[in-house]
Motif scaffolding. Structure first.
Motif, PDB file in Angstrom:
ATOM      1  N   GLN A  58       0.851  -1.189   0.000  1.00  0.00           N
ATOM      2  CA  GLN A  58       0.000   0.000   0.000  1.00  0.00           C
ATOM      3  C   GLN A  58       0.888   1.240   0.000  1.00  0.00           C
ATOM      4  O   GLN A  58       2.006   1.228   0.526  1.00  0.00           O
ATOM      5  N   VAL A  59       0.344   2.303  -0.567  1.00  0.00           N
ATOM      6  CA  VAL A  59       0.966   3.623  -0.419  1.00  0.00           C
ATOM      7  C   VAL A  59       0.097   4.406   0.565  1.00  0.00           C
ATOM      8  O   VAL A  59      -1.099   4.104   0.671  1.00  0.00           O
ATOM      9  N   GLU A  72       1.798   3.811   6.990  1.00  0.00           N
ATOM     10  CA  GLU A  72       0.627   4.281   7.739  1.00  0.00           C
ATOM     11  C   GLU A  72       0.609   5.820   7.792  1.00  0.00           C
ATOM     12  O   GLU A  72       1.397   6.462   8.500  1.00  0.00           O
ATOM     13  N   SER A  73      -0.330   6.349   7.055  1.00  0.00           N
ATOM     14  CA  SER A  73      -0.389   7.801   6.861  1.00  0.00           C
ATOM     15  C   SER A  73      -0.483   8.587   8.168  1.00  0.00           C
ATOM     16  O   SER A  73       0.169   9.625   8.314  1.00  0.00           O
ATOM     17  N   TYR A 113     -10.655   5.802   5.864  1.00  0.00           N
ATOM     18  CA  TYR A 113      -9.654   5.344   4.899  1.00  0.00           C
ATOM     19  C   TYR A 113      -9.774   3.835   4.682  1.00  0.00           C
ATOM     20  O   TYR A 113      -9.622   3.327   3.570  1.00  0.00           O
ATOM     21  N   ARG A 124     -11.750  -8.707  -4.446  1.00  0.00           N
ATOM     22  CA  ARG A 124     -10.847  -9.464  -3.573  1.00  0.00           C
ATOM     23  C   ARG A 124     -11.584 -10.045  -2.374  1.00  0.00           C
ATOM     24  O   ARG A 124     -11.206 -11.088  -1.855  1.00  0.00           O
TER      25      ARG A 124
HETATM   26  N1  LIG Z   1      -3.785   2.363   6.553  1.00  0.00           N
HETATM   27  C1  LIG Z   1      -3.087   2.823   5.379  1.00  0.00           C
HETATM   28  C2  LIG Z   1      -4.022   2.748   4.192  1.00  0.00           C
HETATM   29  C3  LIG Z   1      -3.325   3.046   2.907  1.00  0.00           C
HETATM   30  C4  LIG Z   1      -4.188   2.732   1.697  1.00  0.00           C
HETATM   31  O1  LIG Z   1      -5.310   2.217   1.802  1.00  0.00           O
HETATM   32  N2  LIG Z   1      -3.638   3.064   0.518  1.00  0.00           N
HETATM   33  C5  LIG Z   1      -4.307   2.728  -0.726  1.00  0.00           C
HETATM   34  C6  LIG Z   1      -4.095   3.843  -1.754  1.00  0.00           C
HETATM   35  S1  LIG Z   1      -4.990   5.307  -1.396  1.00  0.00           S
HETATM   36  C7  LIG Z   1      -3.652   1.525  -1.334  1.00  0.00           C
HETATM   37  O2  LIG Z   1      -2.437   1.444  -1.323  1.00  0.00           O
HETATM   38  N3  LIG Z   1      -4.461   0.595  -1.839  1.00  0.00           N
HETATM   39  C8  LIG Z   1      -3.997  -0.582  -2.503  1.00  0.00           C
HETATM   40  C9  LIG Z   1      -4.406  -1.824  -1.765  1.00  0.00           C
HETATM   41  O3  LIG Z   1      -4.976  -1.750  -0.665  1.00  0.00           O
HETATM   42  O4  LIG Z   1      -4.126  -2.894  -2.310  1.00  0.00           O
HETATM   43  C10 LIG Z   1      -2.604   4.265   5.609  1.00  0.00           C
HETATM   44  O5  LIG Z   1      -3.273   4.981   6.372  1.00  0.00           O
HETATM   45  O6  LIG Z   1      -1.559   4.658   5.071  1.00  0.00           O
END
Ligand SMILES: N[C@@H](CCC(=O)N[C@@H](CS)C(=O)NCC(=O)O)C(=O)O
Length: 214
Positions: A58-59, A72-73, A113, A124
């Motif tokens: 994840q980003v 983790e943002s 989020y 999925r």
């Molecule tokens: N808990 C993580 C959530 C991050 C997240 O959901 N990122 C999304 C992009 S906005 C992502 O990478 N999604 C791809 C996936 O979950 O496979 C945070 O707060 O950084």
């Protein structure tokens, strides 16, 4: 303010969750490089690069100047806010607004989020009824925005008179589904915060590079 020799490295995709961290870096005037991992949600080199730093794939991911990997943002934001208090990203410890800030930040990452994890990739989690999952989770997200709208004071910023990273997060996350048109109908106070942040001269270039014309 910042040690300009010390570069942060942000893994992200324009307009995705990395914008939350990128905005904080811009707000704190910190130098950074951007590792664009567009396409990482499919097998391939971009995913391999991302998984090497975040097995969750994840980003955002932020590599600190000393090489520490942060994911983790909310954790990243709190780290930047504490390291560069002069950037005004968060009320500091002892500030009476700190509990409200922490509550809403954690609510944003856990309640709101998290819904994207499920609604962005419903096949999925519910391969036989992906459309139903997507629409139910989107409904949940709309309820959450409405809840905040009901609680928020009609003041310039989410915390009242004081600007914080919560306002930046509103500006970014309201670009995502259900989006600004829905907000105009349902959450005018949140939309007005988002628009005020859109107009911030320090952040305009960031919004344009992530979302196109604002
Ligand atoms: N808990 C993580 C959530 C991050 C997240 O959901 N990122 C999304 C992009 S906005 C992502 O990478 N999604 C791809 C996936 O979950 O496979 C945070 O707060 O950084």
């Amino acid at each position: 303010m910042a040690d300009t020799q010390a570069l942060y490295r942000l893994y992200g995709v324009p307009s995705w969750g990395s914008v939350l961290v990128e905005a904080a870096l811009v707000q704190a005037r910190l130098p950074y490089t951007f590792e664009n991992v567009a396409g990482f949600d499919e097998p391939g080199p971009a995913r391999d690069r991302l998984v090497a730093v975040n097995p969750l794939a994840q980003v955002p991911v932020l590599i600190l100047p000393d090489g520490t990997v942060m994911t983790e943002s909310a954790a990243i934001l709190l780290h930047l806010a504490e390291t560069y208090p002069e950037a005004g990203l968060a009320p500091s410890v002892g500030d009476p607004l700190r509990p409200a800030f922490l509550r809403r930040l954690i609510w944003l990452v856990t309640a709101v989020y998290g819904t994207f994890t499920y609604a962005d990739y419903p096949e999925r989690w519910a391969p036989s009824v992906p459309d139903e999952l997507r629409s139910r989770v989107l409904g949940r997200r709309m309820d959450l925005w409405r809840q905040w709208e009901d609680e928020i004071a009609p003041a310039p910023w989410a915390l009242g008179e004081r600007f914080s990273a919560l306002d930046i997060w509103i500006a970014a996350m309201t670009r995502w589904r259900p989006g600004r048109d829905w907000l105009a109908e349902n959450c005018p106070k949140l939309l007005s915060i988002a628009r005020r942040v859109d107009a911030d001269p320090d952040l305009r270039e960031l919004w344009t590079s992530n979302f196109g014309a604002i």
